[in-house]
Design an enzyme around this catalytic site. Structure first.
Site, mmCIF file in Angstrom:
data_model
loop_
_atom_site.group_PDB
_atom_site.id
_atom_site.type_symbol
_atom_site.label_atom_id
_atom_site.label_comp_id
_atom_site.label_asym_id
_atom_site.label_seq_id
_atom_site.Cartn_x
_atom_site.Cartn_y
_atom_site.Cartn_z
ATOM 1 N N LYS A 187 0.969 -1.300 0.129
ATOM 2 C CA LYS A 187 -0.098 0.147 -0.122
ATOM 3 C C LYS A 187 0.671 0.648 0.226
ATOM 4 O O LYS A 187 0.646 2.389 -0.610
ATOM 5 C CB LYS A 187 -0.767 -0.214 0.946
ATOM 6 C CG LYS A 187 -2.259 -0.495 1.090
ATOM 7 C CD LYS A 187 -3.184 -0.380 2.121
ATOM 8 C CE LYS A 187 -4.178 -1.912 2.269
ATOM 9 N NZ LYS A 187 -4.799 -2.286 3.211
ATOM 10 N N LYS A 201 -5.741 -10.962 -4.808
ATOM 11 C CA LYS A 201 -6.898 -11.088 -4.147
ATOM 12 C C LYS A 201 -8.524 -10.985 -4.832
ATOM 13 O O LYS A 201 -8.206 -8.867 -4.899
ATOM 14 C CB LYS A 201 -6.626 -11.159 -2.707
ATOM 15 C CG LYS A 201 -7.136 -11.066 -1.539
ATOM 16 C CD LYS A 201 -6.872 -10.815 -0.556
ATOM 17 C CE LYS A 201 -7.269 -8.877 -0.374
ATOM 18 N NZ LYS A 201 -7.501 -8.407 1.374
ATOM 19 N N LYS A 226 -12.128 -5.031 -1.644
ATOM 20 C CA LYS A 226 -12.594 -4.250 -1.669
ATOM 21 C C LYS A 226 -12.405 -3.154 -2.333
ATOM 22 O O LYS A 226 -13.049 -1.860 -2.889
ATOM 23 C CB LYS A 226 -14.024 -4.268 -0.228
ATOM 24 C CG LYS A 226 -12.943 -3.689 0.884
ATOM 25 C CD LYS A 226 -13.931 -3.525 2.275
ATOM 26 C CE LYS A 226 -14.102 -4.351 3.191
ATOM 27 N NZ LYS A 226 -12.141 -4.080 3.706
HETATM 28 P P1 TYM Z 1 -10.338 -6.374 5.873
HETATM 29 O O1 TYM Z 1 -11.573 -5.488 5.886
HETATM 30 O O2 TYM Z 1 -9.669 -6.205 4.173
HETATM 31 O O3 TYM Z 1 -11.374 -8.130 5.391
HETATM 32 C C1 TYM Z 1 -12.068 -8.502 6.522
HETATM 33 C C2 TYM Z 1 -11.851 -10.234 6.669
HETATM 34 O O4 TYM Z 1 -12.306 -10.960 5.134
HETATM 35 C C3 TYM Z 1 -10.726 -11.362 5.028
HETATM 36 N N1 TYM Z 1 -11.001 -10.908 3.741
HETATM 37 C C4 TYM Z 1 -10.895 -12.179 2.802
HETATM 38 N N2 TYM Z 1 -11.163 -13.202 3.037
HETATM 39 C C5 TYM Z 1 -11.184 -14.239 1.315
HETATM 40 N N3 TYM Z 1 -10.769 -13.995 0.537
HETATM 41 C C6 TYM Z 1 -11.026 -12.703 0.403
HETATM 42 N N4 TYM Z 1 -10.095 -12.256 -0.428
HETATM 43 C C7 TYM Z 1 -10.440 -11.589 1.624
HETATM 44 N N5 TYM Z 1 -10.950 -10.225 1.406
HETATM 45 C C8 TYM Z 1 -10.376 -9.764 2.691
HETATM 46 C C9 TYM Z 1 -10.466 -10.758 5.191
HETATM 47 O O5 TYM Z 1 -8.838 -11.830 5.521
HETATM 48 C C10 TYM Z 1 -10.342 -10.137 7.111
HETATM 49 O O6 TYM Z 1 -10.419 -11.246 7.520
HETATM 50 N N6 TYM Z 1 -6.657 -5.804 8.954
HETATM 51 C C11 TYM Z 1 -7.901 -6.813 8.851
HETATM 52 C C12 TYM Z 1 -9.490 -5.681 9.539
HETATM 53 C C13 TYM Z 1 -9.045 -5.678 11.126
HETATM 54 C C14 TYM Z 1 -9.373 -7.143 11.949
HETATM 55 C C15 TYM Z 1 -9.350 -6.634 12.985
HETATM 56 C C16 TYM Z 1 -9.477 -8.501 12.137
HETATM 57 C C17 TYM Z 1 -9.220 -4.992 12.552
HETATM 58 N N7 TYM Z 1 -8.373 -5.375 13.370
HETATM 59 C C18 TYM Z 1 -9.204 -7.634 14.100
HETATM 60 C C19 TYM Z 1 -9.621 -9.463 12.633
HETATM 61 C C20 TYM Z 1 -9.564 -9.524 13.871
HETATM 62 C C21 TYM Z 1 -8.779 -6.198 7.430
HETATM 63 O O7 TYM Z 1 -7.654 -5.724 6.831
HETATM 64 O O8 TYM Z 1 -9.933 -6.590 6.872
#
Ligand code: TYM
Length: 332
Positions: free
Chosen positions: A112, A197, A200
Site C-alpha cells: 500500500k 486477491k 474491496k
Molecule cells: P478486511 O476488511 O480487509 O477484510 C475483512 C476480512 O475478510 C477477509 N477477506 C477475504 N477472505 C477471503 N478472500 C478474500 N478475497 C478476502 N478479502 C478479505 C480478510 O482476511 C478479513 O478477515 N485488518 C483487517 C481488519 C481487522 C481485523 C482486526 C480482523 C482489523 N482489526 C482484528 C480481525 C481481528 C482487514 O483489513 O480486513
C-alpha cells in the site's frame, strides 16, 4: 469459554471475498462457539486517503451487512471500533514493544505504501502502525481465536509476537490468540485476475463481486471471469488458476469438492454460468435482509449501542491491567 474476535474495515463495499472468507462462518459457526465479538474497524479506514462522509456511509453499511449475513445480537456482540475507547488506548503500549523493522516488513504496508507513493500521495504514519491497532483490537479482548481470511495471517502472527513479548517483559496480561481460516475460500481471487486477491478497495472493479451488486451485475462479472484456453474443465490451481478459482467459488457455494465439480462441466462457459447462478442465489437472501434492515436504522443503532457497551465492559479490565503492568500508575 472460547473468546472469538474479528472485524472488517469500511474502506469499500464488502465483497464476495469478505462473505466467503469470514462473514458467512462468523454467522454459521463462530457466533455459537463461544463469546464472540465482531466489529466494523472504522479507525482502520483512516490509514489511506479517505472521504469522511464515505467512511460514515460504509461503516453503517458494513454493520448492516454483518447483521444481514446472520449475526445475531443475542448470540454475539456487534459494534463499531471507534465507539470503544479501549481500541485507541491500547495501541500505544503495544507500539512500545513493537520494533520498527518488523512493522516495515508487513506485506500490506509494503504494497500500500508503494501504491500511495506511485500515485504521488504521502504515506500516512498510521499505515505503518495499523497492524498494532489490529493487535490491540484482538488483545484487548483476550481473544483465543481470530477468524480471518488468508491475507491477515501475517497480522495475526504479529499480534501473537506482541502478546508474547509484552507478557514476557511485564507479566502475563494477554492471551496469545490464533488465526482460524475457512476450509475453502480463504483467499477469493479477483475474477479478472486469478493471481490477485479480490479486494474491496481496488480500483479496477470488473473482477470484484460486491455483496450488494444487482444479480445481473454479479452474473455478468462471473461470465466475464478470466480463465485459460485449456481443454475442458480440470482442477489444477498451479497451471489453471482461473478455472481452479471458479471451481473453488462454486465449491464454497455448494459444499462439493472442486475436483468433483470439475468433472461435471465440459467447458468453461458452462462452469461460469453455474458460478453466476450459484453466487446470485447465495447473495439473494443477504441482499433482501440488508434492504429490510436498511429501512430500520433505529434497530441497527440500538444493536451498535448495546454492542459497544458490552465490548467496553470486556476490554476495559484487560487494558487497565496492561497500563498497570507496563508501569503506569492508576488515576488517583
Ligand atoms: P478486511 O476488511 O480487509 O477484510 C475483512 C476480512 O475478510 C477477509 N477477506 C477475504 N477472505 C477471503 N478472500 C478474500 N478475497 C478476502 N478479502 C478479505 C480478510 O482476511 C478479513 O478477515 N485488518 C483487517 C481488519 C481487522 C481485523 C482486526 C480482523 C482489523 N482489526 C482484528 C480481525 C481481528 C482487514 O483489513 O480486513
Amino acid at each position: 469459554m472460547t473468546r472469538i474476535v474479528s472485524g472488517v474495515k469500511p474502506t469499500g463495499h464488502l465483497t464476495l471475498g469478505n462473505y466467503l472468507g469470514v462473514l458467512r462462518r462468523w454467522a454459521a459457526a463462530d457466533q455459537d462457539r463461544g463469546e464472540a465479538l465482531f466489529c466494523v474497524v472504522d479507525l482502520h479506514a483512516l490509514t489511506v486517503e479517505h472521504d469522511p462522509a464515505r467512511v460514515r456511509r460504509l461503516s453503517r453499511q458494513a454493520a448492516t451487512l454483518m447483521l444481514a449475513a446472520g449475526l445475531d445480537p443475542a448470540r454475539c456482540t456487534v459494534f463499531l471500533q471507534s465507539h470503544v475507547d479501549e481500541h485507541a488506548r491500547l495501541p500505544y503500549l503495544l507500539e512500545c514493544v513493537a520494533v520498527d523493522g518488523g512493522m516495515r516488513r508487513m506485506i500490506q504496508y509494503r504494497e500500500k505504501s508503494a501504491r500511495a507513493r506511485a500515485a504521488g500521495q504521502s504515506v500516512r504514519l498510521s499505515l505503518l502502525t495499523y497492524p498494532v491497532l489490529m493487535a490491540a483490537d484482538i488483545l484487548a479482548y483476550r481473544a483465543d481465536e481470530v477468524p480471518v481470511g488468508e491475507d491477515q495471517t501475517q497480522h495475526v502472527e504479529l499480534t501473537r509476537e506482541l502478546a508474547e513479548r509484552f507478557n514476557q517483559r511485564y507479566g502475563r496480561t494477554f492471551v496469545v490468540p490464533r488465526a482460524t481460516r475457512p476450509a475453502v475460500a480463504a483467499r477469493v481471487m479477483d475474477l479478472r485476475d486469478p493471481l490477485v486477491k479480490m479486494g474491496k478497495s481496488h480500483e479496477a472493479t470488473a473482477g470484484i463481486v460486491y455483496l450488494l451488486d444487482e444479480p445481473e451485475t454479479v452474473a455478468r462479472k462471473a461470465r466475464r471471469a478470466v480463465t485459460d484456453s485449456g481443454p475442458g474443465v480440470s482442477y489444477e490451481p498451479g497451471t489453471r488458476p482461473g478455472v481452479a478459482h471458479l471451481l473453488e467459488i462454486l465449491s464454497a457455494c455448494t459444499g462439493a469438492a472442486p475436483e468433483k465439480l470439475a468433472a461435471a462441466y465440459n467447458g468453461d462457459g458452462a462452469l461460469k454460468a453455474a458460478v453466476a447462478e450459484a453466487v446470485v442465489e447465495l447473495l439473494r437472501p443477504l441482499r433482501a435482509r440488508h434492504a429490510e434492515l436498511s429501512a430500520d436504522p433505529g434497530y441497527v443503532d440500538a444493536v451498535l449501542r448495546e454492542g459497544a457497551a458490552r465490548a467496553r465492559a470486556l476490554a476495559r479490565p484487560t487494558v487497565d491491567a496492561a497500563y498497570a503492568a507496563i508501569g503506569l500508575l492508576p488515576p488517583v
